[in-house]
Design an enzyme around this catalytic site. Structure first.
Site, mmCIF file in Angstrom:
data_model
loop_
_atom_site.group_PDB
_atom_site.id
_atom_site.type_symbol
_atom_site.label_atom_id
_atom_site.label_comp_id
_atom_site.label_asym_id
_atom_site.label_seq_id
_atom_site.Cartn_x
_atom_site.Cartn_y
_atom_site.Cartn_z
ATOM 1 N N MET A 133 1.391 -2.177 -1.058
ATOM 2 C CA MET A 133 1.510 -1.039 -1.955
ATOM 3 C C MET A 133 1.640 -1.479 -3.410
ATOM 4 O O MET A 133 0.800 -1.160 -4.232
ATOM 5 C CB MET A 133 2.727 -0.195 -1.539
ATOM 6 C CG MET A 133 2.493 0.595 -0.255
ATOM 7 S SD MET A 133 3.941 1.590 0.266
ATOM 8 C CE MET A 133 3.999 2.857 -0.999
ATOM 9 N N ASP A 134 2.728 -2.212 -3.727
ATOM 10 C CA ASP A 134 2.982 -2.557 -5.129
ATOM 11 C C ASP A 134 1.895 -3.477 -5.673
ATOM 12 O O ASP A 134 1.553 -4.486 -5.067
ATOM 13 C CB ASP A 134 4.351 -3.232 -5.250
ATOM 14 C CG ASP A 134 5.448 -2.275 -4.817
ATOM 15 O OD1 ASP A 134 5.541 -1.197 -5.409
ATOM 16 O OD2 ASP A 134 6.164 -2.587 -3.847
ATOM 17 N N GLU A 135 1.358 -3.101 -6.800
ATOM 18 C CA GLU A 135 0.296 -3.857 -7.490
ATOM 19 C C GLU A 135 -1.056 -3.769 -6.802
ATOM 20 O O GLU A 135 -1.994 -4.451 -7.217
ATOM 21 C CB GLU A 135 0.680 -5.330 -7.690
ATOM 22 C CG GLU A 135 1.780 -5.529 -8.705
ATOM 23 C CD GLU A 135 1.503 -4.684 -9.929
ATOM 24 O OE1 GLU A 135 0.492 -4.933 -10.573
ATOM 25 O OE2 GLU A 135 2.264 -3.757 -10.215
ATOM 26 N N LYS B 66 9.067 5.359 -0.723
ATOM 27 C CA LYS B 66 7.704 4.860 -0.510
ATOM 28 C C LYS B 66 6.936 5.733 0.476
ATOM 29 O O LYS B 66 5.737 5.986 0.307
ATOM 30 C CB LYS B 66 7.753 3.409 0.004
ATOM 31 C CG LYS B 66 7.924 2.377 -1.120
ATOM 32 C CD LYS B 66 7.964 0.954 -0.563
ATOM 33 C CE LYS B 66 8.070 -0.056 -1.677
ATOM 34 N NZ LYS B 66 6.828 -0.809 -1.907
#
Lengths: 166, 166
Positions: A1-3, A94
């Site tokens: 997810m992140d980046e 999230k």
């Protein structure tokens, strides 16, 4: 997810500009982690901000991610795999974030973990460490911290992911 | 987790005895799901109870699980994989429960998912559906709903898991 799906560095930059009156450009840190470009006296604050409830709830979506993931979902069995376990209060945020922006991804296809021990054919990730024990096709999604890495097939944008896999 | 590490059916029985003055024995339902043994007029309540915040926080640990998992952890790379994603408010409670009873399991080795798409060598599970796309060694942990299944290596207790794998 992140980046990859979520522009977490974009949110970091916004926070530091608002709360610390600093100016950080996305191009200021080739090969570095975000905390390494922060002035040393405020570096400890990053983990505090990440641990704030709701930090992960309003992160901007990476440009072009939604339509490409939607089309991938029509062609492949797409799983969203996030190393969410390190920040235990991130999980609900999230999940809500995914339900808002990627509502076509079923809860059956979401994985929150520490190590990404998933049995899949293709992994798109910004972290080389997640490729080490992975036997499938590895696609490195460009992020400032991985700019110096040359060993993997690389994509810079979701448009490029689409060209590669659709 | 549920029905392997956590005695979720034990908690169901306690709830129904306390709130509905019913008497349910663990041997009342060979081959059945728990909700199938409930009187039809209260069957809908099960999902409500599961969705109560904190439902998963105080479930009893399955007998003998802690010392055997501890010893497995010393010999193997043990991951705890739970289909927690269906009940989004279960995740924090499940993580806290694991940290309380299995503190030696690092956050790196916890996976909350829908489908269990994990790349591991051995899976201990009570649900046959989790074995279908899994290529490794499948060990079925006995639970009332799977008593009629004959196709897999079976363990009835954590003591038996220890004898098999330690």
């Amino acid at each position: 997810m992140d980046e990859v799906l979520a522009d977490t560095i974009g949110k970091f930059i916004t926070i530091y500009e608002q709360r610390h009156n600093t100016k950080i450009g996305i191009n200021d840190f080739p090969g570095k982690e975000f905390n390494e470009v922060l002035p040393e006296e405020i570096r400890h604050t990053l983990r505090e901000y990440i641990n704030e409830p709701g930090f992960f709830r309003d992160i901007p979506v990476m440009e072009g991610a939604i339509p490409v993931v939607q089309q991938l979902h029509e062609k492949y069995d797409v799983y969203i795999v996030s190393a969410a376990m390190e920040f235990k209060y991130s999980m609900t945020a999230k999940l809500e974030w995914l339900n808002e922006h990627f509502p076509f991804i079923s809860w059956t296809n979401i994985v929150f973990c520490g190590h990404k021990i998933v049995d899949v054919d293709i992994m798109i990730d910004d972290r080389v460490k997640n490729f080490i024990n992975f036997g499938g096709r590895k696609i490195l999604f460009t992020s400032p911290h991985n700019l110096a890495v040359c060993d993997y097939e690389r994509v810079n944008t979701w448009e490029e992911v689409g060209k590669l896999l659709l």
